[in-house]
Design a protein around this motif. Sequence first.
Motif: not given
Length: 419
Positions: A374-389
Amino acid sequence: MTGIEYDDFLDLDYEPTGTDLLCEFRVAPAEGMSWGAAASRVASESSNGTWAALTVDEAELTDLSAVAYDIDEESGTVLVAYPSDLFEAGSMPQILSCIAGNIMGMKAVDSIRLNDCEWPEQLVSSFPGPLYGSAVMTEKLDAVGRPVLATVPKPKVGLSTDAHVAIGEQAWRGGVDLLKDDENLTDQPFNPFEERVERSLAKAHELTEETGERKDYLVNITAETEEMLRRAEFVADHGGGFVMVDVVTAGWAAVQTVREHCEDLDLAIHAHRAMHAAFDRVPTHGVSMKVIAQVSRLCGVDHIHTGTAGLGKLENEDTPGINAWLKSDLFGMNDVLPVASGGLHPGVVGELIDVLGPEIGIQVGGGIHGHPGGTEAGARALRQAVEASMQDVSLSEYAADGHDELQAALDTWGSETPR
């Protein structure tokens, strides 16, 4: 008395002055037309020439002729210098009527494309430029040391106001900074403008308190110009910090008017480039996205879509070059925050930041809302991808370290770019 002919607009020995507007055109001369003849006609038609030789009293003539001063037949480029006095200061419509006007339809060329411009201080200083530019990252949001993250609820039209607000709440809670209207959501019966703005901004303020990060909303105010001004006031009255304008379809005069009004309202302007491809998709004709971005900066937008460097669903273009110009020094004018958008998802974020750097906006729609959680999990995934970078850690390694939302996104989309 003096005669004025096409040859008067061609001078390959001319040295441009610091007050000239310099334009690079890609030209394909028509059959039977030499390069010099084609170049001189470009300069003539876009300044003060005409098809017939004229006899003019020099005492009554202000010299506003453009000069084609360089021709590169191998690359197909023609450089033209325009005296600044040819233009009305601060009027983008008048400038474009010269350098991208009738010449686009001349029979003397099979095709012509305005590739690039070098703007003199005399013209630049007549425009306001962005109120904030990339400073919105920290002055209006809390995107310190990372890209600004935004999302459009999907589907981009058709959602009720209830659904729109609920999706915004989930996205903000998941780590997105900005909710964003898309280019064709304005004031339709299924999701009326005022109700959507009032309720969405109220929810943004709630989530700001809950998360400790400033949340805001890019509200599409695109409409007839007077209505855009009214809508901007409505956004400001309800505590919003941003408006969005479809700059190409609204028109540059309207953008200039909105920019002036938004300074009084302390609103930043997000530029959507809808319809840009009608001018820039064909590489041999029209107006390049780089020039559209230049015009947008002069007119005063704070951020604009500039492409994804081939990592999204849209046609590849020179995104790094456009972004570099938007951030370049321009006689002290504020820069513009470039925004990458169109078919992005967490699996391509690392490469996107590697190519474009962290001082950008990243707008993700389906790559958030299509997440299996869902949307909240998708937003968390995006934020996590940015954190990794930002930590220089591979996405797969970061996902495996307890970041389940990112792992689910990688399992779903991998690192492939959509079409």
